[in-house]
Write a protein that holds these residues in place. Sequence first.
Motif, PDB file in Angstrom:
ATOM      1  N   SER A  78       0.818  -1.208   0.000  1.00 43.52           N
ATOM      2  CA  SER A  78       0.000   0.000   0.000  1.00 43.52           C
ATOM      3  C   SER A  78       0.852   1.258   0.000  1.00 43.52           C
ATOM      4  O   SER A  78       0.336   2.358   0.034  1.00 43.52           O
ATOM      5  CB  SER A  78      -0.949   0.001   1.195  1.00 43.52           C
ATOM      6  N   SER A  79       2.177   1.114  -0.009  1.00 43.59           N
ATOM      7  CA  SER A  79       3.035   2.281  -0.173  1.00 43.59           C
ATOM      8  C   SER A  79       4.365   1.801  -0.743  1.00 43.59           C
ATOM      9  O   SER A  79       4.696   0.614  -0.652  1.00 43.59           O
ATOM     10  CB  SER A  79       3.266   2.988   1.165  1.00 43.59           C
ATOM     11  N   GLY A 109       8.233  -2.030  -2.010  1.00 46.40           N
ATOM     12  CA  GLY A 109       6.835  -1.931  -1.612  1.00 46.40           C
ATOM     13  C   GLY A 109       6.624  -2.405  -0.179  1.00 46.40           C
ATOM     14  O   GLY A 109       7.226  -3.391   0.244  1.00 46.40           O
ATOM     15  N   TYR A 110       5.763  -1.682   0.564  1.00 49.80           N
ATOM     16  CA  TYR A 110       5.524  -2.017   1.953  1.00 49.80           C
ATOM     17  C   TYR A 110       4.046  -2.286   2.190  1.00 49.80           C
ATOM     18  O   TYR A 110       3.187  -1.704   1.532  1.00 49.80           O
ATOM     19  CB  TYR A 110       5.974  -0.873   2.876  1.00 49.80           C
ATOM     20  N   SER A 111       3.762  -3.169   3.178  1.00 45.63           N
ATOM     21  CA  SER A 111       2.368  -3.429   3.538  1.00 45.63           C
ATOM     22  C   SER A 111       1.882  -2.301   4.444  1.00 45.63           C
ATOM     23  O   SER A 111       2.637  -1.401   4.791  1.00 45.63           O
ATOM     24  CB  SER A 111       2.260  -4.758   4.253  1.00 45.63           C
ATOM     25  N   GLY A 166       3.839  -1.563   7.406  1.00 47.48           N
ATOM     26  CA  GLY A 166       5.199  -1.094   7.195  1.00 47.48           C
ATOM     27  C   GLY A 166       6.206  -2.204   6.949  1.00 47.48           C
ATOM     28  O   GLY A 166       7.413  -1.970   6.970  1.00 47.48           O
ATOM     29  N   LYS A 167       5.700  -3.422   6.714  1.00 43.45           N
ATOM     30  CA  LYS A 167       6.612  -4.545   6.467  1.00 43.45           C
ATOM     31  C   LYS A 167       7.033  -4.535   4.999  1.00 43.45           C
ATOM     32  O   LYS A 167       6.225  -4.295   4.107  1.00 43.45           O
ATOM     33  CB  LYS A 167       5.869  -5.848   6.789  1.00 43.45           C
ATOM     34  N   LEU A 168       8.350  -4.786   4.739  1.00 40.05           N
ATOM     35  CA  LEU A 168       8.836  -4.825   3.369  1.00 40.05           C
ATOM     36  C   LEU A 168       8.320  -6.083   2.678  1.00 40.05           C
ATOM     37  O   LEU A 168       8.599  -7.202   3.111  1.00 40.05           O
ATOM     38  CB  LEU A 168      10.366  -4.819   3.356  1.00 40.05           C
ATOM     39  N   LEU A 169       7.528  -5.887   1.596  1.00 38.04           N
ATOM     40  CA  LEU A 169       6.960  -7.043   0.893  1.00 38.04           C
ATOM     41  C   LEU A 169       7.842  -7.501  -0.246  1.00 38.04           C
ATOM     42  O   LEU A 169       7.866  -8.672  -0.597  1.00 38.04           O
ATOM     43  CB  LEU A 169       5.583  -6.672   0.327  1.00 38.04           C
ATOM     44  N   PRO A 197      12.202 -11.070  -1.726  1.00 37.11           N
ATOM     45  CA  PRO A 197      13.533 -11.554  -1.372  1.00 37.11           C
ATOM     46  C   PRO A 197      13.505 -12.675  -0.331  1.00 37.11           C
ATOM     47  O   PRO A 197      14.425 -13.479  -0.270  1.00 37.11           O
ATOM     48  CB  PRO A 197      14.236 -10.306  -0.830  1.00 37.11           C
ATOM     49  N   GLN A 198      12.420 -12.743   0.502  1.00 32.30           N
ATOM     50  CA  GLN A 198      12.395 -13.777   1.538  1.00 32.30           C
ATOM     51  C   GLN A 198      12.218 -15.170   0.947  1.00 32.30           C
ATOM     52  O   GLN A 198      12.897 -16.115   1.332  1.00 32.30           O
ATOM     53  CB  GLN A 198      11.274 -13.476   2.529  1.00 32.30           C
TER      54      GLN A 198
END
Lengths: 217, 245, 193
Positions: free
Chosen positions: A61-62, A95-97, A100-103, A126-127
């Motif tokens: 979302s951001s 991109g972050y959820s 604020g988690k890196l997606l 990347p995970q």
Amino acid sequence: MVEQEQRTGTSSTRMIATLGIAGLFSGLALVAVFLFTRPIIEANQAEALRRAVFQVLPGSSSFQTLEFSNDKLALLSVEQENNAPKSKNPQIYAGYSKSGKLLGFAIPGEEAGFQDKIKAIFGYDPQRRMLIGFEVLDSKETPGLGDKIIKDKYFRTSLTSLEIDPKIVAVKPGQKTAANQVETITGATISSKTVIRLLDKTIRRWLPSINIYLAKQ
Amino acid sequence: MVAQHKYLFSETMKNFEEAARYHEEFIKGLWKENPVFVAVLGMCPALAVTNTAINGLAMGGATLFVLTFSSLLVSSFRRYIPKEVRITTFVIIIATFVTIVDFLLQAFLPAIHKELGAFVALIVVNCLILGRQEAFSFKNPIRLAMVDALGMALGFTFALFCLGAIREILGNGSLFGVSLFGPSFEPWIVMILPPGGFLSLGFLLLFFNWLKQRQEQKQSLVYLADTVAEVAEKKDSIISLKRGV
Amino acid sequence: MAADLLWIFISAMVINNFTLYYFLGLCPFFGVSDRISTALRMGLANIFVLLITAFCAWFLNTYVLSHAPYLRLISFIIVIASTVQFVEMAIKKMSPVLFKALGIFLPLITTNCAILGLALFATNKGYGLLEGLVYALGAGGGLTLALVIMAGIREESKLLEIPKVIEGTALNLIIAGILSMAFMGFAGLFSTS
């Protein structure tokens, strides 16, 4: 009479004056229209980019822009992002959820296709070391044949969970056996192979700098 | 009383003639001197962007905007532009309006702008626009120049729409993006590709040539029949003369 | 880099041929294509002007237009037209032979859509100086190729009996359509692997 005199032998001052006045008014009109439309055009472009990034990174979302310069990836500051002449360095988007988690990263790339360059953007997680989304930005592939890379649902779904190790490879339709393989499209073999080559080439090029960037976080 | 009537009559006639002139200048661009179908001008945009009816209309609209405003300016200032630098002045005026329409499309119709791409900017080298300034607007009063520009631009738009519609129907089985024949229709893809542009305009011109030829043949047939009838009549009269009737 | 340049060259010359794929430069394509020798000279003059254009476009884009993008169209047209005029004068002075061969075409070419098209396309693709020059060479080569092939066909067709109804522009357009279809065969030249 006066007009006739002017018509027959126009002085060079008058010619220069005419062109100068025409140029002046043209310049004024252009600057006015430019100032009026620029914010709208920039908003359009930003909106198109936002939509593409959110499309290839489901759930985001951001996002923030990362620029590759001086051999490393770095987040662009807000001022840099708003700078009018955009820098020519390659950029990707993180991109972050909502929390604020890196997606993942949205990475644009291009490759010579059947007719002209195919430009696309794809999402990389990347995970899981997987590609999770794909969107064609610009292509002139043949309608009805090559443009199946945009319209073929099965092909597009196969690009939403695609392992990148050891290498993304193309296989014939119906012969997929591993998670790093993509089936080409019948009738659009060359275009779909181009997309697969684009994905593999682009992710290999970005992977080292993405890993360095993540290690530093 | 009579004098007044005469005056009124002559005024009406003048108005009538003037209206006829306007009508003629307007209508000529639509068909008799159609820029694409008859004069074959501005072929680059006419073929390059007419793979759908919408694109044809959009290009026509952009050209209409540029041509009308350029004609307005050129005609208004025609007394002040020295003949020696007129072409350069026209180019500056045209390029200004093309840039304006380019920005406006980019801002308000970005999807269409993406479809047309660099061909919006290429309106500036469309021979139709410069040609109308040189041949008409520079020599005629404002209202007449506007009528001429509108007629020509609408004729251009009409031609582009025809080409776009033909190519979209044959090449994609749709019109304005609405599917016409259902999924079983096998589209003739080459029509929306560049060769289709050349071919469809080529065959349209061929069709118009054929119509013209047929009309001419018909006219000559009528003429022939008249002549035959005339000769036959004369023959009758000669025969009757000989018989001494 | 070399592979990129080769792709730009071949792509501009045959795959995305300026005349047969982008419909640019159609006026000389139909107007000056009745004899092979004339067509060849027209093509060479075109290559020459395209190279100058690529240089001008690069110069303007790098040093002038980054501050004033709204002047792009006007400055392209005016700068290209005047540069070609200066070069024309220079050639006239320095090499009358070359001027005789190409000179008469130069004024015709400056208002050609292929010239402005090249400047705009190279800008949109973000080409640098070297890439721009190679692109101009490819585009010019493609124009020359199309012109010469068309002239060859038209020279031959003069010996044929052609129905009056198809003579002229209609026939030329249909020939161009078939040529354009033939050139579609070049697509995919760089993507088969």
